[in-house]
Write an enzyme that holds these catalytic residues in place. Structure first.
Site: not given
Ligand code: FMN
Ligand code: ADP
Length: 308
Positions: A206, A208, A255
Site C-alpha cells: 500500500t 501510504n 493507504e
Molecule cells: C483495501 C484495504 C483494506 C484494508 N482493511 C483493513 C481493515 O479493515 N482493518 C485493518 O486493520 N487494516 C486494514 N487494511 C490495512 C492494512 O492493515 C495495511 O495496509 C497494512 O497494515 C500495511 O501497512 P504498511 O503500509 O504500513 O506496511 C486494509 C488495507 C487495504 C489496502
Molecule cells: N500495487 C501497489 N500498490 C501500492 N504500492 C505499491 C504497489 N506495488 C509496489 N508498491 C510500492 O510498495 C510500497 C508499499 O509497500 P508496503 O510493504 O506496504 O510498504 P510501506 O509499509 O512502506 O508502505 C509503496 O510505497 C510502493 O512504493
C-alpha cells in the site's frame, strides 16, 4: 499559473486584472462561478485573472469563531485552480496588518495592482472583522474605479452550495452528494512515505500518504482512482482510511493498494480520488482474515468497475 504570497508582488505588472476574492475552500460549484467570471472577463479585456485567497482560513483570525478543518490543502487548491485556468493565485498572509485594513484601504490596495474588476460571491464580507458587505463594496468600488461583480448563490436542490455544507457531508461520508456539490470526486494529494512494510508481507503493498491536517471521510475502505506523478495512466485502487487496528492501531493513515501495479513510488506525489465506500474498517482476529478481506475488497471493486 503563478503562485504569489503577497499582493504587493503584483505591483508594476503590465496588465489589468480581474480578481476573484474569497476563502474558496473546496472550490465548489459556487466558487467556480465566481472564479470563472474573473477568467472570462480577463480574457475579454486582454488582462489577467487572479484568485485572491488566504494562506489560512480567515476564521483563524476571528476570535469568536472556531476554525473549521478544511476540505482542501494548499496543494489541492493549487491543483484545482490550475485546472480552471487561473493566471495568478495570491495566498495572502492574513496577518495583523492585512486583517486590520478597512474596506476602503483594501480596495485602494487592489487598485494599486491595476485591478479593473472584482468578482465575489453574494455573501462575501471584507475589511477588518468582516465589516463590509458586497453591496458596500459595489458602492466603494465606484469611488475607486473598480467594478464589483456579485455572483448569485448556486443551489443544489433547495440548498445553497457552501463549504460548510460540504464539510458536513464529507464527515458523514456522503461521497455522491459531495461530488455533486464540488463538481469533482473528493480527492487527497500526498507524497508516498514509508510505512511498516506489512503491505508486501500481506501480498497487498500500500502506498501510504504523508497526511496534512484536513477533513477526511469516515474510516473505511474506498474504491478509488489513482494518478501517480510521472505516470500517464490513471490506475484503479482500493484505499484504507483509518487506523489499521489489526496490525498497527496507530495514527490516521491513508493507504492505497494500486491495482495491476508493482513499481516502487516512494517520494512520488499521488492523487487519490475517492469514488465509492466499500465497507467499514475492522479489527480482524488474524492476519489471514485481514488478507481475505482485502482480497475481497479488490474483487468487489474490480466487479463494480466492470459492471459500470
Ligand atoms: C483495501 C484495504 C483494506 C484494508 N482493511 C483493513 C481493515 O479493515 N482493518 C485493518 O486493520 N487494516 C486494514 N487494511 C490495512 C492494512 O492493515 C495495511 O495496509 C497494512 O497494515 C500495511 O501497512 P504498511 O503500509 O504500513 O506496511 C486494509 C488495507 C487495504 C489496502
Ligand atoms: N500495487 C501497489 N500498490 C501500492 N504500492 C505499491 C504497489 N506495488 C509496489 N508498491 C510500492 O510498495 C510500497 C508499499 O509497500 P508496503 O510493504 O506496504 O510498504 P510501506 O509499509 O512502506 O508502505 C509503496 O510505497 C510502493 O512504493
Amino acid at each position: 499559473m503563478k503562485i504569489i504570497d503577497d499582493i504587493f508582488q503584483l505591483k508594476g505588472k503590465n496588465h489589468d486584472l480581474c480578481v476573484a476574492i474569497g476563502a474558496f475552500d473546496g472550490i465548489h460549484e459556487g466558487h467556480k462561478d465566481v472564479i470563472e467570471g474573473a477568467i472570462k472577463r480577463a480574457k475579454k479585456i486582454g488582462g489577467k485573472s487572479v484568485v485572491f485567497t488566504f494562506d489560512k482560513h480567515p476564521k483563524n483570525f476571528m476570535s469568536h469563531k472556531t476554525t473549521p478543518k478544511l476540505i482542501n490543502t494548499k496543494e489541492e487548491k493549487i491543483h484545482l485552480l490550475e485546472k480552471l485556468g487561473v493566471d495568478y493565485v495570491i495566498f495572502q498572509k492574513f496577518d495583523k496588518h492585512f486583517s486590520s485594513l478597512t474596506p476602503l484601504e483594501f480596495l485602494k490596495l487592489l487598485k494599486t495592482i491595476r485591478t479593473r474588476e472584482i468578482f465575489v460571491g453574494f455573501n462575501f464580507r471584507f475589511g477588518a472583522g468582516g465589516a463590509a458587505t458586497v453591496d458596500d463594496m459595489i458602492e466603494m468600488g465606484k469611488t475607486c474605479g473598480i467594478e464589483v461583480n456579485k455572483t448569485n448563490p448556486v443551489t443544489s436542490g433547495k440548498k445553497v452550495i457552501s463549504s460548510t455544507l460540504i464539510r458536513e457531508l464529507i464527515t458523514c461520508g456522503e461521497l455522491d452528494r459531495v461530488k455533486n456539490l464540488l463538481g469533482y470526486n473528493l480527492f487527497i494529494i500526498g507524497n508516498v512515505v514509508h510505512g511498516k512494510k506489512y503491505g508486501h508481507q500481506l501480498g497487498f503493498p500500500t502506498a501510504n500518504l504523508k497526511l496534512i491536517d484536513k477533513i477526511y471521510p469516515p474510516f473505511g475502505i474506498y474504491g478509488a482512482k489513482v494518478q501517480i506523478e510521472g505516470y500517464d495512466k490513471v490506475y484503479d485502487g482500493v484505499v484504507n482510511i483509518g487506523r489499521n487496528p489489526t496490525l498497527k492501531d496507530g495514527e490516521l493513515s491513508v493507504e492505497t493498494h494500486i491495482l495491476d501495479f508493482s513499481d516502487y513510488i516512494y517520494g512520488k506525489k499521488v492523487i487519490v480520488e475517492l469514488i465509492k465506500h466499500l465497507r467499514d474498517e475492522k479489527k480482524f482476529n488474524s492476519i489471514d482474515e485481514l488478507k481475505t478481506a482485502i482480497a475481497n475488497d479488490v474483487l468487489i471493486w474490480k466487479g463494480y468497475l466492470q459492471n459500470k
